[in-house]
Design a protein around this motif. Structure first.
Motif, short mmCIF file in Angstrom:
data_model
loop_
_atom_site.label_atom_id
_atom_site.label_comp_id
_atom_site.label_asym_id
_atom_site.label_seq_id
_atom_site.Cartn_x
_atom_site.Cartn_y
_atom_site.Cartn_z
N UNK A 64 0.81 -1.22 0.00
CA UNK A 64 0.00 0.00 0.00
C UNK A 64 0.85 1.27 0.00
N UNK A 65 1.92 1.29 0.78
CA UNK A 65 2.75 2.50 0.86
C UNK A 65 3.40 2.83 -0.49
N UNK A 66 3.93 1.81 -1.15
CA UNK A 66 4.55 2.03 -2.45
C UNK A 66 3.48 2.43 -3.47
N UNK A 67 2.33 1.76 -3.42
CA UNK A 67 1.25 2.10 -4.35
C UNK A 67 0.85 3.56 -4.19
N UNK A 68 0.71 4.03 -2.96
CA UNK A 68 0.35 5.43 -2.73
C UNK A 68 1.42 6.36 -3.30
N UNK A 69 2.69 5.99 -3.13
CA UNK A 69 3.79 6.80 -3.68
C UNK A 69 3.73 6.82 -5.21
N UNK A 70 3.40 5.69 -5.82
CA UNK A 70 3.27 5.63 -7.28
C UNK A 70 2.13 6.51 -7.75
N UNK A 71 1.01 6.48 -7.05
CA UNK A 71 -0.13 7.32 -7.43
C UNK A 71 0.23 8.81 -7.34
N UNK A 72 1.04 9.18 -6.33
CA UNK A 72 1.45 10.58 -6.21
C UNK A 72 2.38 10.97 -7.35
N UNK A 73 3.40 10.14 -7.59
CA UNK A 73 4.37 10.41 -8.67
C UNK A 73 5.27 9.20 -8.82
N UNK B 142 7.69 8.75 -10.62
CA UNK B 142 9.10 9.08 -10.81
C UNK B 142 9.88 9.12 -9.50
N UNK B 143 9.19 9.44 -8.41
CA UNK B 143 9.87 9.54 -7.11
C UNK B 143 9.53 8.38 -6.18
N UNK B 144 8.65 7.49 -6.61
CA UNK B 144 8.28 6.34 -5.78
C UNK B 144 9.45 5.36 -5.68
N UNK B 145 9.54 4.61 -4.59
CA UNK B 145 10.62 3.65 -4.42
C UNK B 145 10.40 2.38 -5.26
N UNK B 146 10.79 2.45 -6.52
CA UNK B 146 10.58 1.36 -7.47
C UNK B 146 11.91 0.83 -7.95
N UNK B 147 11.89 -0.40 -8.43
CA UNK B 147 13.08 -0.99 -9.04
C UNK B 147 13.35 -0.28 -10.36
N UNK B 148 14.62 -0.25 -10.79
CA UNK B 148 14.92 0.37 -12.10
C UNK B 148 14.13 -0.24 -13.27
N UNK B 149 13.93 -1.57 -13.32
CA UNK B 149 13.13 -2.09 -14.44
C UNK B 149 11.68 -1.58 -14.44
N UNK B 150 11.07 -1.53 -13.26
CA UNK B 150 9.68 -1.05 -13.20
C UNK B 150 9.61 0.43 -13.53
N UNK B 151 10.54 1.23 -13.02
CA UNK B 151 10.55 2.66 -13.31
C UNK B 151 10.72 2.90 -14.82
N UNK B 152 11.62 2.16 -15.45
CA UNK B 152 11.82 2.30 -16.90
C UNK B 152 10.56 1.91 -17.68
#
Length: 105
Positions: A4-13, A15-25
């Protein structure tokens, strides 16, 4: 699962969420595919591959993104009622258990 915490960060932005490089790319690629498809180049796909995403995973992501884009455009154009997030969550477990078939088959 992201949690949930990461999902909320992804919904906000994403680009700044704590994601792996493959997922961010992959998300960056999908954003360009969705918002500026005419700008997408082979180099964009190469960058996603360089981040560790396989061709198969990239194709899967493209298919999912394209389908969601199509569904959203149909819903907007035809005025479909889109269920709330809470309604989707309530239906998630039964759908995972039984699939999308309404009769359970």
């Amino acid at each position: 699962m992201l949690g949930e915490e990461v999902w909320e960060a992804v919904k906000r932005d994403w680009r700044t969420a704590p994601l792996s490089p493959p997922l961010r790319a992959t998300l960056g690629f999908l954003e360009t595919l969705t918002l500026r498809p005419d700008e997408l180049t082979r180099e964009d796909a190469d960058a996603v591959r360089a981040a560790g995403v396989s061709d198969e995973a990239l194709v899967d992501a493209i298919h999912v993104g394209a389908l969601f884009n199509m569904i959203a455009r149909l819903a907007d154009a035809l005025g479909w009622d889109v269920p709330s997030w809470e309604a989707c969550l309530a239906r998630a477990e039964p759908m995972l258990a039984g699939g999308y078939s309404l009769d359970g088959r």
